[in-house]
Design a protein around this motif. Structure first.
Motif, mmCIF file in Angstrom:
data_model
loop_
_atom_site.group_PDB
_atom_site.id
_atom_site.type_symbol
_atom_site.label_atom_id
_atom_site.label_comp_id
_atom_site.label_asym_id
_atom_site.label_seq_id
_atom_site.Cartn_x
_atom_site.Cartn_y
_atom_site.Cartn_z
ATOM 1 N N VAL A 14 46.657 4.553 35.646
ATOM 2 C CA VAL A 14 46.701 4.940 34.164
ATOM 3 C C VAL A 14 45.250 5.055 34.534
ATOM 4 C CG1 VAL A 14 46.135 2.784 33.384
ATOM 5 C CG2 VAL A 14 46.956 5.116 32.353
ATOM 6 N N GLN A 15 44.635 4.966 34.642
ATOM 7 C CA GLN A 15 42.556 5.197 34.851
ATOM 8 C C GLN A 15 42.375 4.353 36.648
ATOM 9 O OE1 GLN A 15 40.961 2.876 32.010
ATOM 10 N NE2 GLN A 15 41.995 3.740 30.881
ATOM 11 N N GLU A 16 40.959 5.033 36.281
ATOM 12 C CA GLU A 16 40.079 5.369 37.758
ATOM 13 C C GLU A 16 38.348 5.138 37.152
ATOM 14 O OE1 GLU A 16 40.974 5.067 40.733
ATOM 15 O OE2 GLU A 16 43.179 6.539 41.089
ATOM 16 N N HIS A 17 38.205 3.750 37.484
ATOM 17 C CA HIS A 17 36.704 4.197 37.226
ATOM 18 C C HIS A 17 36.032 3.996 38.623
ATOM 19 C CE1 HIS A 17 37.207 3.627 33.118
ATOM 20 N NE2 HIS A 17 38.851 2.251 33.871
ATOM 21 N N PRO B 190 40.203 1.412 46.131
ATOM 22 C CA PRO B 190 39.718 1.486 45.215
ATOM 23 C C PRO B 190 39.005 -0.083 46.045
ATOM 24 C CG PRO B 190 42.015 2.044 45.063
ATOM 25 C CD PRO B 190 41.598 2.169 46.029
ATOM 26 N N SER B 191 38.144 -1.265 45.452
ATOM 27 C CA SER B 191 37.214 -2.005 45.331
ATOM 28 C C SER B 191 38.173 -2.793 44.559
ATOM 29 C CB SER B 191 35.430 -2.224 44.863
ATOM 30 O OG SER B 191 35.040 -1.588 45.260
ATOM 31 N N LEU B 192 38.892 -2.317 43.812
ATOM 32 C CA LEU B 192 39.831 -3.566 43.119
ATOM 33 C C LEU B 192 40.906 -2.590 42.308
ATOM 34 C CD1 LEU B 192 39.793 -6.366 42.108
ATOM 35 C CD2 LEU B 192 39.401 -5.919 40.148
ATOM 36 N N VAL B 193 42.573 -3.230 42.459
ATOM 37 C CA VAL B 193 43.108 -2.846 41.500
ATOM 38 C C VAL B 193 43.322 -3.687 39.941
ATOM 39 C CG1 VAL B 193 45.557 -1.913 41.776
ATOM 40 C CG2 VAL B 193 43.785 -0.928 43.281
ATOM 41 N N LEU B 194 43.350 -3.120 39.545
ATOM 42 C CA LEU B 194 43.592 -4.489 38.452
ATOM 43 C C LEU B 194 45.287 -3.778 37.697
ATOM 44 C CD1 LEU B 194 40.721 -5.238 35.717
ATOM 45 C CD2 LEU B 194 41.793 -6.241 37.246
ATOM 46 N N ALA B 195 46.268 -4.495 37.240
ATOM 47 C CA ALA B 195 47.443 -3.871 37.031
ATOM 48 C C ALA B 195 48.061 -4.539 36.152
ATOM 49 C CB ALA B 195 48.624 -4.112 38.484
ATOM 50 N N GLY B 196 48.917 -3.840 34.982
ATOM 51 C CA GLY B 196 49.103 -5.238 33.662
ATOM 52 C C GLY B 196 50.629 -4.294 33.171
ATOM 53 N N SER B 197 51.052 -5.055 32.419
ATOM 54 C CA SER B 197 52.243 -3.961 31.344
ATOM 55 C C SER B 197 52.068 -4.656 30.431
ATOM 56 C CB SER B 197 53.292 -3.976 32.459
ATOM 57 O OG SER B 197 53.768 -5.853 32.070
ATOM 58 N N GLY B 198 52.537 -3.808 29.076
ATOM 59 C CA GLY B 198 52.282 -4.264 26.939
ATOM 60 C C GLY B 198 50.974 -4.344 27.786
ATOM 61 N N THR B 199 50.805 -5.475 26.643
ATOM 62 C CA THR B 199 49.551 -5.347 25.484
ATOM 63 C C THR B 199 48.564 -5.801 26.733
ATOM 64 O OG1 THR B 199 49.806 -8.084 25.105
ATOM 65 C CG2 THR B 199 50.869 -6.058 23.265
ATOM 66 N N GLY C 119 45.810 -3.002 27.848
ATOM 67 C CA GLY C 119 44.849 -2.482 27.610
ATOM 68 C C GLY C 119 43.263 -3.281 27.901
ATOM 69 N N LEU C 120 43.960 -4.835 28.349
ATOM 70 C CA LEU C 120 42.754 -5.680 28.989
ATOM 71 C C LEU C 120 42.314 -5.681 29.958
ATOM 72 C CD1 LEU C 120 41.878 -8.816 28.596
ATOM 73 C CD2 LEU C 120 43.861 -9.750 29.347
ATOM 74 N N ALA C 121 43.173 -4.621 31.173
ATOM 75 C CA ALA C 121 43.091 -4.680 32.249
ATOM 76 C C ALA C 121 41.553 -2.984 32.235
ATOM 77 C CB ALA C 121 44.273 -4.209 32.892
ATOM 78 N N VAL C 122 42.265 -2.553 31.236
ATOM 79 C CA VAL C 122 40.947 -1.372 30.709
ATOM 80 C C VAL C 122 40.142 -1.629 30.104
ATOM 81 C CG1 VAL C 122 40.644 0.719 29.139
ATOM 82 C CG2 VAL C 122 43.175 0.614 30.931
ATOM 83 N N GLN C 123 39.832 -2.458 29.500
ATOM 84 C CA GLN C 123 38.639 -3.638 29.022
ATOM 85 C C GLN C 123 37.760 -4.579 30.810
ATOM 86 O OE1 GLN C 123 38.943 -5.607 26.216
ATOM 87 N NE2 GLN C 123 39.726 -4.357 25.116
ATOM 88 N N VAL C 124 38.739 -4.999 31.183
ATOM 89 C CA VAL C 124 37.893 -5.067 32.272
ATOM 90 C C VAL C 124 37.114 -4.870 33.370
ATOM 91 C CG1 VAL C 124 37.738 -6.863 34.300
ATOM 92 C CG2 VAL C 124 39.300 -7.427 32.128
#
Length: 152
Positions: A50-53, A63-72, A75-80
């Protein structure tokens, strides 16, 4: 679990198309932000980037790190991801949305590896049980493990 309005729309469309299989759409009672990069079309894959930083001149092979999530938790994964990348712009943090693991499992291995590349550490963020994430995440992170605890 859809993360925002785009993924919710996709979940309804997929439920109508897949008439021979059961469908469950788990929604939150919380307000959720629109996730930049979310996609009705990509949701049909079950999981997607969904996003690449990363810096424009990034030469890392994955990637140095992949953060994965679903639902609410997406949004936390994006912030982190935003905080990690702003603290160290040389890092490449990918955010993966996983609204439906069952659909993701039906994709080709090439596609799965394009989302979760070999060599990239994966951390999932989940409000409840992390068991399902063990297939993908090296570090599944569960916020709580009791039903209804997040209710107001």
């Amino acid at each position: 679990r859809p993360a925002d309005r785009n993924e919710t729309k996709a979940a309804y469309i997929l439920a109508m198309k897949h008439r021979s299989t059961p469908s469950v759409i788990s929604l939150s009672r919380q307000n959720v932000p629109y996730i930049t990069g979310s996609s009705v079309e990509k949701t049909a894959m079950g999981g997607y980037t969904v996003q690449e930083h990363k810096a424009a001149d990034c030469a890392l092979p994955h990637p140095s790190l992949v953060l994965a999530g679903s639902g609410t938790e997406l949004g936390l994964a994006v912030q982190v991801a935003e905080k990690i990348h702003s603290a160290d712009p040389s890092t490449w943090v990918r955010v993966v949305s996983m609204p439906c693991m069952d659909l993701f499992e039906t994709q080709s291995m090439d596609y799965k590896l394009s989302v979760f590349p070999q060599g990239a550490p994966v951390m999932s963020i989940e409000a409840a049980s992390v068991d399902a994430w063990r297939r993908y995440a090296h570090a599944p992170f569960g916020i709580m493990n009791s039903f209804g605890f997040s209710a107001p």
